[in-house]
Scaffold this motif. Structure first.
Motif, PDB file in Angstrom:
ATOM      1  N   PHE A  51      -3.782   3.437 -20.215  1.00 11.09           N
ATOM      2  CA  PHE A  51      -3.432   4.663 -19.475  1.00 11.09           C
ATOM      3  C   PHE A  51      -2.584   4.320 -18.250  1.00 11.09           C
ATOM      4  O   PHE A  51      -1.739   5.102 -17.815  1.00 11.09           O
ATOM      5  CB  PHE A  51      -4.750   5.320 -19.037  1.00 11.09           C
TER       6      PHE A  51
ATOM      7  N   TYR B  46      -1.113  16.359 -14.161  1.00  6.91           N
ATOM      8  CA  TYR B  46      -2.372  15.743 -14.600  1.00  6.91           C
ATOM      9  C   TYR B  46      -3.540  16.328 -13.801  1.00  6.91           C
ATOM     10  O   TYR B  46      -4.584  16.667 -14.361  1.00  6.91           O
ATOM     11  CB  TYR B  46      -2.295  14.224 -14.423  1.00  6.91           C
TER      12      TYR B  46
ATOM     13  N   SER C 279     -11.911  13.449 -14.626  1.00  6.18           N
ATOM     14  CA  SER C 279     -11.220  12.434 -13.808  1.00  6.18           C
ATOM     15  C   SER C 279     -11.528  12.721 -12.354  1.00  6.18           C
ATOM     16  O   SER C 279     -11.727  13.873 -11.964  1.00  6.18           O
ATOM     17  CB  SER C 279      -9.708  12.500 -14.025  1.00  6.18           C
TER      18      SER C 279
ATOM     19  N   GLY D 146     -10.192  10.179 -28.786  1.00  4.38           N
ATOM     20  CA  GLY D 146      -9.513   9.134 -28.014  1.00  4.38           C
ATOM     21  C   GLY D 146     -10.150   7.778 -28.182  1.00  4.38           C
ATOM     22  O   GLY D 146     -10.210   6.974 -27.245  1.00  4.38           O
TER      23      GLY D 146
HETATM   24  N1  LIG Z   1      -7.589   5.007 -16.957  1.00  8.86           N
HETATM   25  C1  LIG Z   1      -7.892   5.710 -15.879  1.00  8.86           C
HETATM   26  O1  LIG Z   1      -7.635   5.268 -14.738  1.00  8.86           O
HETATM   27  C2  LIG Z   1      -8.602   7.042 -15.991  1.00  8.86           C
HETATM   28  C3  LIG Z   1      -9.180   7.582 -14.843  1.00  8.86           C
HETATM   29  C4  LIG Z   1      -9.844   8.806 -14.925  1.00  8.86           C
HETATM   30  C5  LIG Z   1      -9.919   9.473 -16.141  1.00  8.86           C
HETATM   31  N2  LIG Z   1      -9.325   8.929 -17.248  1.00  8.86           N
HETATM   32  C6  LIG Z   1      -9.438   9.675 -18.489  1.00  8.86           C
HETATM   33  O2  LIG Z   1     -10.220   8.900 -19.380  1.00  8.86           O
HETATM   34  C7  LIG Z   1      -9.874   9.253 -20.740  1.00  8.86           C
HETATM   35  C8  LIG Z   1      -9.581   7.958 -21.505  1.00  8.86           C
HETATM   36  O3  LIG Z   1      -8.427   7.368 -20.922  1.00  8.86           O
HETATM   37  P1  LIG Z   1      -8.091   5.811 -21.039  1.00  8.86           P
HETATM   38  O4  LIG Z   1      -7.973   5.291 -19.669  1.00  8.86           O
HETATM   39  O5  LIG Z   1      -9.003   5.156 -21.989  1.00  8.86           O
HETATM   40  O6  LIG Z   1      -6.603   5.944 -21.631  1.00  8.86           O
HETATM   41  P2  LIG Z   1      -5.910   5.305 -22.917  1.00  8.86           P
HETATM   42  O7  LIG Z   1      -6.258   3.873 -23.036  1.00  8.86           O
HETATM   43  O8  LIG Z   1      -4.470   5.687 -22.791  1.00  8.86           O
HETATM   44  O9  LIG Z   1      -6.572   6.104 -24.129  1.00  8.86           O
HETATM   45  C9  LIG Z   1      -6.342   7.481 -24.315  1.00  8.86           C
HETATM   46  C10 LIG Z   1      -6.871   7.899 -25.672  1.00  8.86           C
HETATM   47  O10 LIG Z   1      -6.521   9.291 -25.882  1.00  8.86           O
HETATM   48  C11 LIG Z   1      -5.772   9.398 -27.096  1.00  8.86           C
HETATM   49  N3  LIG Z   1      -4.750  10.435 -26.998  1.00  8.86           N
HETATM   50  C12 LIG Z   1      -3.843  10.623 -26.022  1.00  8.86           C
HETATM   51  N4  LIG Z   1      -3.031  11.638 -26.318  1.00  8.86           N
HETATM   52  C13 LIG Z   1      -3.449  12.113 -27.522  1.00  8.86           C
HETATM   53  C14 LIG Z   1      -3.017  13.159 -28.377  1.00  8.86           C
HETATM   54  N5  LIG Z   1      -1.968  13.944 -28.071  1.00  8.86           N
HETATM   55  N6  LIG Z   1      -3.666  13.346 -29.546  1.00  8.86           N
HETATM   56  C15 LIG Z   1      -4.706  12.563 -29.895  1.00  8.86           C
HETATM   57  N7  LIG Z   1      -5.180  11.577 -29.124  1.00  8.86           N
HETATM   58  C16 LIG Z   1      -4.542  11.351 -27.960  1.00  8.86           C
HETATM   59  C17 LIG Z   1      -5.130   8.048 -27.290  1.00  8.86           C
HETATM   60  O11 LIG Z   1      -4.764   7.885 -28.637  1.00  8.86           O
HETATM   61  P3  LIG Z   1      -3.639   6.793 -29.103  1.00  8.86           P
HETATM   62  O12 LIG Z   1      -3.849   5.569 -28.246  1.00  8.86           O
HETATM   63  O13 LIG Z   1      -3.968   6.560 -30.540  1.00  8.86           O
HETATM   64  O14 LIG Z   1      -2.301   7.429 -28.858  1.00  8.86           O
HETATM   65  C18 LIG Z   1      -6.238   7.124 -26.822  1.00  8.86           C
HETATM   66  O15 LIG Z   1      -7.178   6.941 -27.846  1.00  8.86           O
HETATM   67  C19 LIG Z   1      -8.681  10.197 -20.632  1.00  8.86           C
HETATM   68  O16 LIG Z   1      -9.136  11.530 -20.753  1.00  8.86           O
HETATM   69  C20 LIG Z   1      -8.146   9.955 -19.228  1.00  8.86           C
HETATM   70  O17 LIG Z   1      -7.470  11.078 -18.723  1.00  8.86           O
HETATM   71  C21 LIG Z   1      -8.670   7.731 -17.208  1.00  8.86           C
END
Ligand SMILES: NC(=O)c1ccc[n+]([C@@H]2O[C@H](COP(=O)([O-])OP(=O)(O)OC[C@H]3O[C@@H](n4cnc5c(N)ncnc54)[C@H](OP(=O)(O)O)[C@@H]3O)[C@@H](O)[C@H]2O)c1
Length: 237
Positions: A193, A156, A143, A13
């Motif tokens: 996200f 989720y 999370s 990711g």
């Molecule tokens: N943002 C929040 O509020 C939050 C809170 C708690 C936990 N999290 C967790 O933190 C982690 C990072 O999230 P983020 O906020 O940085 O979100 P983000 O900006 O949407 O990034 C998500 C990453 O995961 C990759 N990804 C998603 N689906 C995929 C798939 N099917 N195959 C391969 N790669 C995939 C995306 O790739 P592409 O962009 O290339 O599609 C991107 O690199 C996640 O596990 C999320 O659940 C986020």
């Protein structure tokens, strides 16, 4: 592991949000990086920004739910660097907010697949190599949804809670193998996200800084969990 220089890190990711911030931060620490994401265009932009020589960077775009691709990337990283010192399972997504009565079962199953089963598929080759070589570090980005149930986010929450359970077993099984497993539970982070920008949420660079801080702790410190919430959230007991 106080000095991260030359450590071989596999990070999923990495094309967006927290993963991208972490990739840039780890590169600044002098790590060798195996990074993946889904979007080839976003991966190319990251590669350009990282500006690492080819022998210090492996970058591949694929869907993490493709079992052969996930395992193949892990094997390629192991072959490129001879080992993986640190695995960060960061990729994840919320594929649809819905309540229990309304949740689409296909979306529900897809979230369980991406946010839990696919994480294991990527981990397994690295885990076996770490076990053979005497240990390593695994950081799972879970999370706060796995620690506090919010109505309307059934799929989720279930998928991240499943990942949390898997992380606990990894920690138990990893201990005698020298594999140290950390679960990170972020609250809201201001990344793509989110449907809308949230300036009151954590910045991805802040969470990346905290993860790097954990990785830099000396070996006698077993950091099992990190919970990080923006002050605006009160979803705690
Ligand atoms: N943002 C929040 O509020 C939050 C809170 C708690 C936990 N999290 C967790 O933190 C982690 C990072 O999230 P983020 O906020 O940085 O979100 P983000 O900006 O949407 O990034 C998500 C990453 O995961 C990759 N990804 C998603 N689906 C995929 C798939 N099917 N195959 C391969 N790669 C995939 C995306 O790739 P592409 O962009 O290339 O599609 C991107 O690199 C996640 O596990 C999320 O659940 C986020």
């Amino acid at each position: 592991m106080s000095d991260l220089r030359d450590r071989a890190v596999l990070l999923s990711g990495a094309t967006s949000g927290l993963g991208r911030a972490l990739a840039l931060r780890l590169a600044a620490e002098g790590c060798r990086l195996a990074v993946c994401g889904r979007s080839p265009g976003k991966l190319a932009a990251l590669v350009a920004d990282l500006a690492l020589p080819a022998d210090r960077l492996l970058a591949r775009a694929f869907d993490l739910t493709d079992r052969a691709a996930a395992a193949g990337f892990a094997e390629e990283a192991l072959a490129r660097f001879g080992k993986v010192d640190i695995l960060v399972n960061n990729a994840g997504a919320n594929l649809g907010k819905a309540s229990v009565g309304e949740a689409d079962l296909a979306a529900f199953a897809a979230m369980l697949d991406l946010n839990c089963t696919a994480q294991l598929a990527l981990t397994q080759p690295v885990w076996r190599a770490m076990a053979r070589s005497g240990g390593g570090r695994v950081v799972n980005i879970v999370s706060s949804a796995a620690r506090f149930s919010v109505a309307g986010i059934a799929g989720y929450t279930a998928s991240k809670t499943a990942f949390d359970g898997l992380t606990g077993v990894m920690r138990r099984e990893g201990k005698p193998l020298g594999i140290h497993v950390t679960a990170v539970y972020p609250g809201g982070i201001d990344t793509p996200f989110r449907a809308q920008a949230r300036a009151d949420y954590l910045r991805p660079e802040t969470v990346a800084e905290a993860v790097v801080g954990l990785l830099r702790l000396p070996a006698e410190a077993a950091a099992h969990e990190l919970v990080l919430r923006p002050p605006v959230e009160d979803n705690f007991a």
